[in-house]
Design an enzyme around this catalytic site. Structure first.
Site, PDB file in Angstrom:
ATOM      1  N   GLU A 230      -8.124  -2.141  -3.934  1.00 25.12           N
ATOM      2  CA  GLU A 230      -7.433  -2.096  -2.779  1.00 25.12           C
ATOM      3  C   GLU A 230      -7.285  -0.871  -2.088  1.00 25.12           C
ATOM      4  O   GLU A 230      -6.558  -0.099  -2.669  1.00 25.12           O
ATOM      5  CB  GLU A 230      -6.088  -2.905  -2.837  1.00 25.12           C
TER       6      GLU A 230
ATOM      7  N   GLU B   8      -4.201   3.924  -8.541  1.00 26.16           N
ATOM      8  CA  GLU B   8      -3.571   2.477  -7.751  1.00 26.16           C
ATOM      9  C   GLU B   8      -4.701   1.774  -6.947  1.00 26.16           C
ATOM     10  O   GLU B   8      -4.628   0.530  -6.781  1.00 26.16           O
ATOM     11  CB  GLU B   8      -2.573   3.078  -7.289  1.00 26.16           C
TER      12      GLU B   8
ATOM     13  N   GLU C  20       0.968  -8.846 -15.279  1.00 28.65           N
ATOM     14  CA  GLU C  20       0.023  -7.983 -14.820  1.00 28.65           C
ATOM     15  C   GLU C  20      -0.354  -7.026 -16.123  1.00 28.65           C
ATOM     16  O   GLU C  20       0.685  -6.849 -16.938  1.00 28.65           O
ATOM     17  CB  GLU C  20       0.572  -7.085 -13.853  1.00 28.65           C
TER      18      GLU C  20
ATOM     19  N   LYS D  33      -3.548   1.054  -0.982  1.00 30.82           N
ATOM     20  CA  LYS D  33      -2.349   1.104  -1.673  1.00 30.82           C
ATOM     21  C   LYS D  33      -2.028   2.528  -1.999  1.00 30.82           C
ATOM     22  O   LYS D  33      -2.665   3.392  -1.896  1.00 30.82           O
ATOM     23  CB  LYS D  33      -2.708   0.581  -3.220  1.00 30.82           C
TER      24      LYS D  33
END
Length: 375
Positions: free
Chosen positions: A311, A320, A257, A314
């Site tokens: 997203e 985030e 990541e 999250k």
């Protein structure tokens, strides 16, 4: 010959490899279905992705495609999968039905287990990996699939300069067991590395250009004389030196990541669309040029960008929910230049198995590992 020079010679002998991937998270209530995601990835000529579970809808939708997939064992499954029969049942039901039509090339066992607060998970990690590897061997799937676990940079007690890279002392025993497993199975060490976090925490000490891959004077490691013009490569090489100090300098490191958020809370310095676009665009340019780190210049660093989509479900700070290259509706969160990939003459990989790991080095530093049998 000094120890650092010896380590440097041993752990820089790697061949050129080719790779670029994108993490495909699913913590959102408005994401496109897997078949649409497949179309998006193929249009970008991205040939590798990582998911955070074994979602059967995704594995089914990706069958027959050229996309290689890393799947994930959730952290709360580690205790169960220590048991060999449970691991065999898991691989039989979650992996075997999809291979080889779906190119599952890796199993991430847990995620950032070492830096959590649950020491039971830490103790369960390597035994679960061993059980899964044995299950793959029993089912004849080991030729397709590598087993590893992504760690955060918090596993390092020291990362600057890179040649001083060392693991946190309390993790020495379990880390050497993990490295012995990776060495025996010729699997990579996966690291989640985010220069953004270092910059956010110390914006007055860290150059934004150094963090973003922009032109800058960089730094020279005083022990190796290697020049670093970006933080990500320095972080990766610090991990390599940390492994070498435990006797495992020949293991490949891959970035499972990395990314930069396009939006954050007021205290999340640097989380802007401009910086996110610059970081990922510059990283893509490096990937397209076949670049390695200063320590392993002949080996292209395998990197998985985080993430494909924003997203919305999250938890945590605003950042985030804003690492995505794309919005859920398929529009770009910012222009990162991925269209360059879709028009590139580079041909996507058509391999049906995971590329073979590079040969282990002959480094002979004493290992403290408890030997782990995978037969």
């Amino acid at each position: 010959m000094c120890c650092c020079t010896f380590l440097l010679r041993q752990i820089s002998c790697f061949k050129f490899v080719e790779s670029l991937g994108i993490n495909y998270g699913q913590v959102g209530n408005n994401l496109p279905p897997p078949d649409k995601v497949l179309v998006l990835l193929e249009s970008l000529r991205v040939t590798k992705t990582r998911i955070y579970d074994t979602n059967p809808d995704i594995l089914t939708a990706f069958a027959g495609s050229s996309i290689e997939i890393i799947v994930t064992v959730e952290n709360d499954m580690l205790g169960t999968l220590m048991d060999q029969q449970q691991a065999l049942q898991w691989v039989t039901s979650r992996i075997k039905p999809y291979v080889p039509a779906t190119k599952i090339t890796g199993i991430a066992v847990g995620n950032e287990v070492f830096t959590g607060d649950d020491m039971t998970l830490v103790d369960n990690l390597v035994p679960a990996m061993v059980s899964i590897q044995r299950a793959l061997n029993q089912l004849g799937l080991q030729q397709y699939i590598q087993v590893s676990t992504p760690s955060s940079l918090a596993v390092l007690a020291n990362s600057y300069p890179p040649s001083e890279g060392a693991f946190t002392p309390k993790l020495t025993t379990i880390m050497t067991q993990l490295l012995q497993f990776l060495s025996a199975t010729k699997s990579p060490f996966w690291i989640n590395a985010y220069p953004y976090f270092a910059y956010k925490d110390s914006p007055d000490k860290i150059s934004i250009d150094y963090a973003l891959f922009n032109p800058n004077s960089g730094m020279i490691d005083p022990r190796t004389n290697l020049h670093y013009d970006n933080m990500l490569y320095a972080q990766v090489d610090a991990v390599i030196f940390a492994m070498a100090r435990l006797g495992y300098g020949g293991i490949e490191v891959r970035v499972s990541e990395t990314g930069w958020p396009s939006k954050g809370d007021p205290n999340e310095v640097g989380a802007t669309p401009q910086n996110a676009a610059i970081y990922n665009r510059n990283l893509l340019k490096r990937q397209l040029s076949g670049e390695g780190t200063p320590l392993r210049p002949r080996m292209r660093l395998e990197i998985y960008l985080f993430a494909l989509f924003n997203e919305d479900m999250k938890p945590g700070p605003t950042s985030e929910r804003n690492y995505g290259l794309y919005q859920p509706d398929g529009s770009m969160a910012y222009n990162v230049g991925l269209t360059a990939l879709s028009t590139s003459t580079t041909t996507p990989s058509t391999s049906t198995s995971t590329p073979k790991s590079t040969p282990l080095s002959s480094i002979t530093l004493t290992s403290m590992a408890t030997k782990v049998s995978i037969n």
